[in-house]
Scaffold this active site. Structure first.
Site, short mmCIF file in Angstrom:
data_model
loop_
_atom_site.label_atom_id
_atom_site.label_comp_id
_atom_site.label_asym_id
_atom_site.label_seq_id
_atom_site.Cartn_x
_atom_site.Cartn_y
_atom_site.Cartn_z
N HIS A 217 0.87 -1.17 0.00
CA HIS A 217 0.00 0.00 0.00
C HIS A 217 0.91 1.22 0.00
CE1 HIS A 217 -3.20 -2.75 1.95
NE2 HIS A 217 -3.43 -2.64 0.65
N GLU A 220 1.68 3.30 3.10
CA GLU A 220 2.24 2.63 4.28
C GLU A 220 3.74 2.49 4.04
OE1 GLU A 220 -0.09 -0.93 4.78
OE2 GLU A 220 -1.97 0.21 4.78
N HIS A 349 3.36 -3.81 6.46
CA HIS A 349 2.27 -2.85 6.31
C HIS A 349 2.30 -1.84 7.47
CE1 HIS A 349 -0.22 -4.93 3.12
NE2 HIS A 349 0.69 -5.86 3.41
N GLU A 441 2.17 -5.69 10.64
CA GLU A 441 1.66 -4.34 10.82
C GLU A 441 2.59 -3.62 11.79
OE1 GLU A 441 -0.90 -2.93 9.34
OE2 GLU A 441 -1.83 -4.66 8.35
#
Length: 609
Positions: A217, A220, A349, A441
């Site tokens: 993404h 990110e 991410h 994450e």
């Protein structure tokens, strides 16, 4: 490849003149000679040629890579230094540029330009050659690869700066590293990867392969930066004799793709960390979320899992997938995943502080949050625990999170239990290949300030290293026939785990497994099965070795290979009419740069022409 002939009229007298070529005016000399090395008679003839046009657009075609090296090298051929005869440039300079930039031309499906043939148009030092890149070497002498340093600049990098860092790192550690392109983004930017191993450029028998992917993404961005720092760290620490890093690199093939979505990153970076919202730059240039764009094999699994003998591994891509919108980035990564026998992977991410693992798509269509484990639930949990426990704060249940509740989870969670979505990259890795991929994450702030980059590196460095080292667990081995030849595509199954892995080209395999007693079976079409009972202790420093020898048997099994539209993506996804050659060959996207300019068609830039 056909090259234009050299036709310098022997009767034409050499004439020196000022360099009045706009793209060559920054050479370290001011006068050139005609005819030049290619036999071109005048400035007008040079400017009218495809060679000069290529130099004028090469910066854009290669997205800033190899600039200004390629242009200066080409200019030294089109506008050679004035002497009694055209003065050739040094072959060593040409070879260095080709070594560092060849991948960029391959990435846009362009042949190396004929006029940059190092043997044909360049000379050795003993012949009195000229080095057109000498000013650049002086300017960057403080970056000499002979002076290893662990100093890392903890700032954000534009796409061109990212390419430069990766290429410079590979040049500094050329004996253990190389850069290569896996494809192009929607807007034509290079998807440049870097690998680290003791023998870069190819797979080694029994050496596990691991990949780290960042910036899927575009907004990110922390993962992208961490992977750039990691590449520099691996190179410098290896040169400095760090035993841990040397062992890791010498026993593993590590692939790093810092940015899977460079188009989206540019949009996010244009706003900066203070203004960037939650979604600007998230998607690619087609407005596709790349982590929803992979084939949804999980739904196929759920529909067929109760069918006897239905394979829950290496599920083929359905034909219907290719008639939808397939992003260039997605296609490039799928091709990459299929061409390298990856064992494990991490996709970095941002937006939370947790590790999620497959399945990411809920096993019940109407349940948005439902525990949906794979057959390798325990192995995935161990992978996730490895990263989370090595992170500075991720595994601490008291750590402040970003909105979601992970109480008592220790910083890890099954993806579908967190939130469900189809078409994810991790599910595709697991169901289509041998690879086990987790999603990392990294934190609440998708685009942290530069002041946070160094602290984030400190929080994640040990976790990244431990995760890479964890690929050396479970079992590995080679499946051979009675004559000692490796068997490609043999299946390795574990009793109680409905997921097989298959052997690579030379018959080697890797199977991530936790400790305990297991029954392992090797099988292949046309061969008898062989089973072995093994015991894996709780603490192993390296994978256990389990080899198999299979005997050939008479088999009436159907060997029909299913049609796989993946191998026909070009004909499914792209028009065959515009830009076709006389023999029906589709021309690359950059071909219009030359045809619209009215120059002679540079067929010498077409690969396999």
């Amino acid at each position: 490849m056909l090259c234009p002939p050299l036709n310098p009229p022997p009767s034409t007298a050499a004439v020196c003149s000022e360099i009045n070529l706009g793209y060559c005016n920054d050479l370290d000399y001011s006068r050139t000679i005609f005819p030049n090395i290619l036999g071109q008679q005048s400035r007008h003839e040079v400017e009218s040629g495809a060679e000069y046009l290529l130099l004028s657009v090469i910066h854009g075609l290669l997205n800033g890579e190899c600039s200004p090296d390629i242009r200066l090298l080409g200019c030294s051929v089109l506008a050679p230094r004035c002497q009694d005869l055209p003065s050739p440039s040094c072959r060593s300079a040409c070879e260095a540029v080709r070594k560092g930039c060849g991948h960029a031309f391959e990435g846009i499906d362009m042949a190396w330009p004929y006029f940059l043939d190092c043997d044909r148009f360049f000379a050795g030092e003993q012949e009195g050659c000229h080095d057109p890149l000498a000013p650049l070497r002086v300017a960057f002498s403080n970056l000499s690869p002979d002076e290893p340093s662990t100093i890392i600049q903890f700032t954000y990098h534009s796409n061109s700066q990212m390419y430069s860092v990766l290429k410079r790192t590979a040049a500094k550690c050329s004996h253990i590293s190389r850069t290569y392109s896996i494809g192009r983004s929607t807007e034509g930017k290079d998807l440049l990867a870097i690998e680290f191993t003791d023998n870069p450029g190819g797979h080694e028998l029994l050496e596990p392969e691991i990949k780290l992917v960042g910036n899927m993404h575009g907004n990110e961005v922390l993962g992208r930066q961490l992977l750039l720092y990691l590449a520099q760290y691996l190179c410098s620490e290896y040169l400095l004799g760090n035993q841990r890093i040397q062992t890791l690199v010498n026993t593993t093939r590590i692939h790093i793709l810092a940015s899977m979505n460079p188009d989206g990153y540019e949009l996010a970076a244009a706003e900066g960390h203070e203004l960037n919202g939650w979604t600007v730059g998230r998607t690619n240039a087609q407005n596709l979320d790349l982590n929803r764009n992979f084939p949804d094999l999980t739904s196929i699994l759920y529909r067929n899992r109760r069918i006897k003998r239905f394979r829950t591994d290496h599920i083929p891509i359905p034909d219907s997938y290719w008639f939808g919108k397939v992003a260039s980035e997605t296609y490039a990564v799928m091709k990459w995943i299929r061409s390298v026998p990856f064992v494990q992977s991490a996709s970095l991410h941002g937006g939370e502080l947790v590790i999620s693992y497959p399945f990411d798509f809920s096993r019940h269509l109407h349940e948005e949050r439902m525990f949906s484990p794979t057959p390798d639930e325990q192995a995935f949990k161990q992978l996730a625990r490895t990263y989370a426990d090595s992170h500075a704060s991720m595994a601490d249940n008291n750590t402040e999170r970003c909105g979601a509740s992970f109480i008592r989870s220790g910083g890890i969670i099954n993806g579908a239990l967190w939130y469900s979505f189809p078409g994810g990259m991790s599910d595709f890795n697991y169901l289509h290949t041998n690879c086990l991929e987790i999603t990392v994450e990294l934190g609440c702030d998708k685009f942290p300030s530069e002041e946070e980059l160094y602290p984030e590196w400190l929080r994640n460095k040990e976790a990244l290293l431990s995760f890479m080292e964890s690929v050396h667990r479970g079992i590995k081995g080679v499946v051979k026939d009675e004559e000692g030849y490796g068997i490609k595509g043999a299946s390795i199954s574990v009793r109680g785990i409905r997921k097989d892995v298959t052997t690579a080209e030379e018959g080697d395999y890797w199977r991530l497994m936790n400790s305990g007693t297991h029954i392992i079976t090797a099988s292949a079409k046309g061969y008898s099965k062989v089973s072995k009972r093994i015991y894996l202790p709780a603490h192993m420093e390296k994978a256990g070795r389990v080899n198999f020898v299979l005997k050939k048997v008479n088999s009436s099994l159907d060997t029909y290979e299913r049609f796989d539209p993946y191998n026909h993506f070009q004909s499914y996804g792209r028009s065959e009419e515009p830009g076709m050659g006389a023999e029906g060959q589709e021309k690359p996207w950059w071909w219009n740069y030359f045809t619209q300019a009215g120059v002679s068609a540079p067929t010498w830039l077409l690969r396999n022409f």
